[in-house]
Design a protein around this motif. Structure first.
Motif, short mmCIF file in Angstrom:
data_model
loop_
_atom_site.label_atom_id
_atom_site.label_comp_id
_atom_site.label_asym_id
_atom_site.label_seq_id
_atom_site.Cartn_x
_atom_site.Cartn_y
_atom_site.Cartn_z
N ASP A 10 0.86 -1.19 0.00
CA ASP A 10 0.00 0.00 0.00
C ASP A 10 0.89 1.24 0.00
O ASP A 10 1.31 1.73 1.04
CB ASP A 10 -0.91 -0.03 1.23
CG ASP A 10 -1.94 1.09 1.21
OD1 ASP A 10 -1.75 2.06 0.45
OD2 ASP A 10 -2.92 1.00 1.97
N ARG A 196 -8.89 2.64 -3.51
CA ARG A 196 -8.70 1.39 -4.26
C ARG A 196 -9.89 1.09 -5.17
O ARG A 196 -11.03 1.30 -4.80
CB ARG A 196 -8.53 0.22 -3.29
CG ARG A 196 -7.28 0.33 -2.46
CD ARG A 196 -7.12 -0.90 -1.58
NE ARG A 196 -6.05 -0.69 -0.62
CZ ARG A 196 -6.24 -0.15 0.59
NH1 ARG A 196 -7.45 0.22 0.98
NH2 ARG A 196 -5.22 0.01 1.40
N ASN A 197 -9.58 0.57 -6.36
CA ASN A 197 -10.65 0.18 -7.29
C ASN A 197 -11.53 -0.89 -6.68
O ASN A 197 -12.71 -0.98 -6.96
CB ASN A 197 -10.05 -0.35 -8.59
CG ASN A 197 -9.58 0.80 -9.45
OD1 ASN A 197 -10.16 1.88 -9.41
ND2 ASN A 197 -8.52 0.58 -10.21
N SER A 198 -10.92 -1.71 -5.83
CA SER A 198 -11.66 -2.81 -5.22
C SER A 198 -12.67 -2.30 -4.18
O SER A 198 -13.51 -3.05 -3.71
CB SER A 198 -10.68 -3.79 -4.57
OG SER A 198 -9.77 -3.07 -3.75
N SER A 199 -12.56 -1.02 -3.82
CA SER A 199 -13.47 -0.47 -2.79
C SER A 199 -14.67 0.20 -3.47
O SER A 199 -14.53 0.89 -4.49
CB SER A 199 -12.71 0.55 -1.94
OG SER A 199 -13.60 1.44 -1.34
N ASP A 263 -0.63 3.84 -8.11
CA ASP A 263 -1.86 3.06 -8.22
C ASP A 263 -2.10 2.37 -6.87
O ASP A 263 -1.25 1.59 -6.42
CB ASP A 263 -1.66 2.03 -9.36
CG ASP A 263 -2.85 1.12 -9.53
OD1 ASP A 263 -3.73 1.11 -8.66
OD2 ASP A 263 -2.89 0.42 -10.56
N SER A 264 -3.24 2.66 -6.24
CA SER A 264 -3.46 2.14 -4.88
C SER A 264 -3.68 0.62 -4.85
O SER A 264 -3.65 0.01 -3.79
CB SER A 264 -4.65 2.84 -4.23
OG SER A 264 -5.74 2.89 -5.09
N ASP A 265 -3.91 0.00 -6.02
CA ASP A 265 -4.13 -1.45 -6.03
C ASP A 265 -2.86 -2.22 -6.37
O ASP A 265 -2.89 -3.43 -6.55
CB ASP A 265 -5.24 -1.81 -7.04
CG ASP A 265 -6.60 -1.39 -6.51
OD1 ASP A 265 -7.10 -2.03 -5.58
OD2 ASP A 265 -7.14 -0.38 -6.99
N ARG A 266 -1.72 -1.49 -6.51
CA ARG A 266 -0.47 -2.16 -6.91
C ARG A 266 0.52 -2.23 -5.76
O ARG A 266 0.50 -1.39 -4.86
CB ARG A 266 0.19 -1.32 -8.01
CG ARG A 266 0.27 -1.99 -9.36
CD ARG A 266 1.17 -1.19 -10.28
NE ARG A 266 2.58 -1.36 -9.93
CZ ARG A 266 3.57 -0.67 -10.51
NH1 ARG A 266 3.31 0.24 -11.41
NH2 ARG A 266 4.83 -0.89 -10.15
#
Ligand code: SAM
Length: 317
Positions: A10, A196-199, A263-266
């Motif tokens: 993160d 995050r994209n996942s959020s 990128d917050s998902d990387r």
């Protein structure tokens, strides 16, 4: 997850510690500002659901501290920032802190009192209930928090002012958009790069507060009900076909922040240090009375203090 591993997975968590932010969510507000210029001309700001305080830090660093530097040490005319949360927060320069519940009607009164009769230029709300993982439930509770924030907005925001609120995207997003559009001429749902994209989280950025003519604060809920109520709180039959066909709304949705940035998902490699051993930094300001404190103490007591760890830190929001 160990601290170094979290630093790697993160990047915003690591950067928050390096730059002195109490939580990684500081980047979300800064990225929203990069796109919407929300801090421009702001003299009075309210931070709802502010703990542990990274958004208040952003407000302080962008509004209060620059003004203090140029004001020859005089206090008059310095921006006023009021922060509210259920939880206590460690002090932040230039931020008045109020411990309280934003769903309580008296909270608006407390804010108004601090502004000495004047109104705010900006209200931000990063409020989140304890997430259950049941999306419908979480979205519903979140929408109630936004409506509580909107109630405060109708009491404290000046005409032309701005409001930024965290939302959870779900099947009632169009409803929320329509409700906010009653009060603001421009409403955009924004997804900062650091979120995050996942959020399912996003942020409603509402510009140019302009309540309907003749609006009285006490009529807020009556007015919102005319648009609709969140599913689950109403007879579903009343809602079938609602916002469909000619009533269909298209919500402006915008990614913000430097899109070629982190990128917050990387995962990112950790920086190399002298001697080759990476030293993870401690959180900038651990919460002073987190809601999980008792659970932590009980866990510690039962394991005789042997490395109990909830994995929760002030940088998680
Ligand atoms: N913006 C904060 C920051 O940058 O440090 C993080 C906010 S955190 C995601 C959500 C906060 O909402 C929690 O501190 C919680 O106590 C607060 N909250 C939830 N419900 C609330 C309520 N009814 N009144 C006041 N605060 C509330």
């Amino acid at each position: 997850m160990g601290k170094a591993s979290k630093d790697k997975r993160d990047i915003y968590y690591r950067k928050a510690k390096e730059e002195g932010w109490r939580a990684r969510s500081a980047f979300k507000l800064m990225q929203i500002d990069q796109e919407f210029n929300i801090f421009h001309g702001v003299k009075r700001a309210v931070d709802l659901c502010a703990a542990p305080g990274s958004w208040s830090q952003v407000l302080s660093r962008n509004l209060y501290l620059p003004a203090k530097l140029t004001s020859d040490g005089k206090d008059g005319g310095l921006p006023l920032i009021v922060a509210i949360d259920l939880q206590p927060m460690a002090p932040i320069e230039g931020v008045i802190q109020v411990q309280g519940d934003i769903t309580n009607a008296r909270t608006a009164e407390v804010v108004i009192r601090h502004f000495d009769g004047c109104k705010a230029d900006l209200v931000v709300c990063d409020g989140a209930p304890d997430v259950t993982g049941l999306h419908d439930m979480d979205e519903f509770v979140q929408s109630q928090l936004i409506l509580a924030a909107l109630t405060i907005v109708t009491h404290v925001l000046k005409v032309g002012g701005k409001f930024v609120a965290k939302i959870f995207r779900g099947k009632d997003t169009s409803l929320l958009y329509c409700q906010l559009k009653l009060f603001f001429s421009q409403v955009t749902f924004a997804k900062p790069k650091s979120s995050r994209n996942s959020s399912i989280e996003a942020f409603a950025v509402c510009e140019n507060y302009s309540p309907p003519e003749g609006f009285k604060e006490k009529d807020l809920y009556h007015l919102l009900e005319k648009v609709g109520t969140p599913s689950g709180a109403d007879d579903l039959d009343c809602r079938s076909g609602w916002l469909e066909g000619p009533n269909k709304v298209y919500i402006p949705f915008l990614a913000c922040g430097d899109l070629s940035g982190y990128d917050s998902d990387r995962s990112y490699p950790l920086p190399s240090t002298e001697g080759g051993t990476y030293q993870s930094l401690d959180p900038v300001q651990p919460p002073i009375a987190p809601p999980y404190k008792t659970a932590l103490e009980m866990k510690k007591a039962s394991s005789h203090g042997a490395g109990a760890d909830t994995g929760k830190s002030s940088l998680d929001p």
